[in-house]
Scaffold this active site. Structure first.
Site, PDB file in Angstrom:
ATOM      1  N   HIS A   1     -31.190 -13.086  96.074  1.00 23.59           N
ATOM      2  CA  HIS A   1     -29.994 -13.404  96.391  1.00 23.59           C
ATOM      3  C   HIS A   1     -29.223 -12.036  96.871  1.00 23.59           C
ATOM      4  O   HIS A   1     -28.748 -11.475  95.927  1.00 23.59           O
ATOM      5  CB  HIS A   1     -29.418 -14.352  95.400  1.00 23.59           C
TER       6      HIS A   1
ATOM      7  N   GLY B   1     -30.944 -22.894 100.026  1.00 21.85           N
ATOM      8  CA  GLY B   1     -30.539 -23.579  98.945  1.00 21.85           C
ATOM      9  C   GLY B   1     -29.334 -24.564  99.543  1.00 21.85           C
ATOM     10  O   GLY B   1     -29.521 -25.617  99.614  1.00 21.85           O
ATOM     11  N   ARG B   2     -28.078 -24.097  99.518  1.00 22.61           N
ATOM     12  CA  ARG B   2     -26.919 -25.107  99.792  1.00 22.61           C
ATOM     13  C   ARG B   2     -26.999 -25.817 100.884  1.00 22.61           C
ATOM     14  O   ARG B   2     -26.547 -26.897 101.187  1.00 22.61           O
ATOM     15  CB  ARG B   2     -25.709 -24.404  99.606  1.00 22.61           C
TER      16      ARG B   2
ATOM     17  N   PRO C   1     -34.303 -23.025  93.924  1.00 22.60           N
ATOM     18  CA  PRO C   1     -34.038 -23.848  92.496  1.00 22.60           C
ATOM     19  C   PRO C   1     -32.586 -24.108  92.303  1.00 22.60           C
ATOM     20  O   PRO C   1     -31.797 -23.102  92.266  1.00 22.60           O
ATOM     21  CB  PRO C   1     -34.736 -23.248  91.474  1.00 22.60           C
TER      22      PRO C   1
ATOM     23  N   CYS D   1     -28.500 -16.309  88.012  1.00 21.79           N
ATOM     24  CA  CYS D   1     -27.576 -17.574  87.646  1.00 21.79           C
ATOM     25  C   CYS D   1     -26.237 -16.878  87.198  1.00 21.79           C
ATOM     26  O   CYS D   1     -26.432 -16.134  86.179  1.00 21.79           O
ATOM     27  CB  CYS D   1     -27.951 -18.486  86.575  1.00 21.79           C
TER      28      CYS D   1
ATOM     29  N   GLY E   1     -29.488 -16.502 100.612  1.00 21.22           N
ATOM     30  CA  GLY E   1     -27.959 -16.401 100.707  1.00 21.22           C
ATOM     31  C   GLY E   1     -27.359 -16.542 101.879  1.00 21.22           C
ATOM     32  O   GLY E   1     -27.618 -15.598 102.820  1.00 21.22           O
ATOM     33  N   ASP E   2     -26.590 -17.664 102.155  1.00 18.22           N
ATOM     34  CA  ASP E   2     -25.728 -17.749 103.534  1.00 18.22           C
ATOM     35  C   ASP E   2     -26.657 -18.320 104.683  1.00 18.22           C
ATOM     36  O   ASP E   2     -26.070 -18.256 105.585  1.00 18.22           O
ATOM     37  CB  ASP E   2     -24.923 -16.756 103.906  1.00 18.22           C
TER      38      ASP E   2
END
Length: 344
Positions: A171, A228-229, A18, A102, A205-206
């Site tokens: 994360h 995510g990213r 998300p 967050c 993460g990553d």
């Protein structure tokens, strides 16, 4: 097979993280097309839901083709979280997810998101309030701890499992790291290796390549990966990871025709969901990421971010497809730092 309550996923599911201002229904649609096994809405303020804030309510929009889909909420007040869980329940997603990760100031200063990592008792109370207030499976996404001196994820995992949550996504950074430095998955592995932990543990993460996804799967033993990213402007990452895990070989990078097709679908979904003007305007921030790697693309990109009619934008997309037919993209390492977003 990985199970989250009654939800059955693949043996090693890939989840779309998300992301505030990113993982809306148009973006989720193209990620689902390209292999995301489960997705989540942008995070939604519990206070906003209770106030009936328009932006918060709009984020509740989900569609059957997205399933399984989770709605993520955040907040720091037990009553507000419980009431929000009831509101989410009525929308009938597949699960309710709570954001305790967050790190951004506007959320933390309200005592929500990663701020709750400083008070595990409060985290437990907030989670238990949600579990009691919904028939849905409840899951949590969080971080390792507030800072390197207070990494408490092992205790958090045990205590949240005891409240009745059905899965935990971690994360591998602390709140103080924000998105800087490297994610430390060794702490995630310790949670997974804890014999007390029976729920699925997902790492986040990553993850920016199929090779890293496979390496982390094997090294850390997690039940699945949350991406995510790396999916921003590149939803193909999910199928690329799956193919590499199954065969040890890379899928070819999407050609210009495939990229234009996804841009077009993203654009039209954006207009369908948000309306003509906001749909066109909000799509503008995505073009650069989708078209990265094309030489001399600046002129076309300038047109895409200035035109105001969908017909004109479609015409420019056709021109891009024609101009770059046969162009071979290189497999690129995703620049994670340039893919920053508000929360996750």
């Amino acid at each position: 097979m990985v199970k989250i309550g009654p939800i059955e996923l693949s043996d090693f599911p890939l989840l779309l993280a998300p992301m505030e201002d990113v993982s809306d229904p148009p973006f989720r649609a193209v990620c689902k097309d390209n292999g995301a096994d489960m997705m989540y809405t942008e995070f939604i303020s519990s206070e906003g839901l209770i106030r009936d804030a328009m932006k918060s309510r709009q984020k509740l929009d989900i569609f059957d083709y997205e399933r399984p889909i989770g709605i993520q909420i955040f907040g720091g007040d037990e009553e507000a979280m419980a009431l929000s869980a009831q509101i989410v329940d009525a929308v009938n997603p597949d699960l309710l997810d709570i954001n305790f990760g967050c790190p951004v100031k506007k959320v933390v200063t309200k005592g929500a998101g990663a701020a709750v990592l400083k008070d595990i008792d409060l985290m437990v109370r907030l989670t238990a309030a949600c579990v009691r207030s919904t028939r849905l499976p409840v899951t949590v996404k969080t971080r390792l701890g507030w800072d390197t001196d207070s990494i408490n994820i092992s205790e958090v995992a045990e205590r949240l499992q005891d409240t009745g949550i059905k899965a935990l996504s971690i994360h591998g950074r602390t709140r103080s790291q924000l998105y800087k430095g490297n994610a430390d998955w060794t702490h995630i592995a310790r949670v997974k290796e804890n014999p007390r932990i029976k729920i699925p543990i997902f790492g986040n993460g990553d993850i920016d390549s199929p090779e890293k996804a496979l390496e982390y799967k094997n090294r850390y033993g997690i039940d699945g990966i949350m991406i995510g990213r790396a999916a921003i402007g590149y939803p193909w990452i999910f199928n690329e990871v799956k193919h590499f895990m199954a065969t040890g070989e890379h899928l070819p990078p999407p050609d210009v025709g495939q990229r234009v097709e996804v841009i077009r679908k993203h654009l039209h979904k954006s207009i369908e969901w948000k309306g003509l003007v906001p749909g066109i305007n909000e799509m503008r921030r995505h073009y650069n990421n989708y078209l990265k790697g094309l030489p001399n693309i600046k002129e076309f990109r300038l047109k895409l971010v200035t035109l105001r009619s969908v017909e004109e934008i479609d015409e420019v997309l056709d021109q891009i497809n024609t101009a770059y037919t046969g162009f071979t993209f290189e497999r690129r390492k995703i620049d994670m730092d340039s893919m920053a977003y508000s929360c996750g």
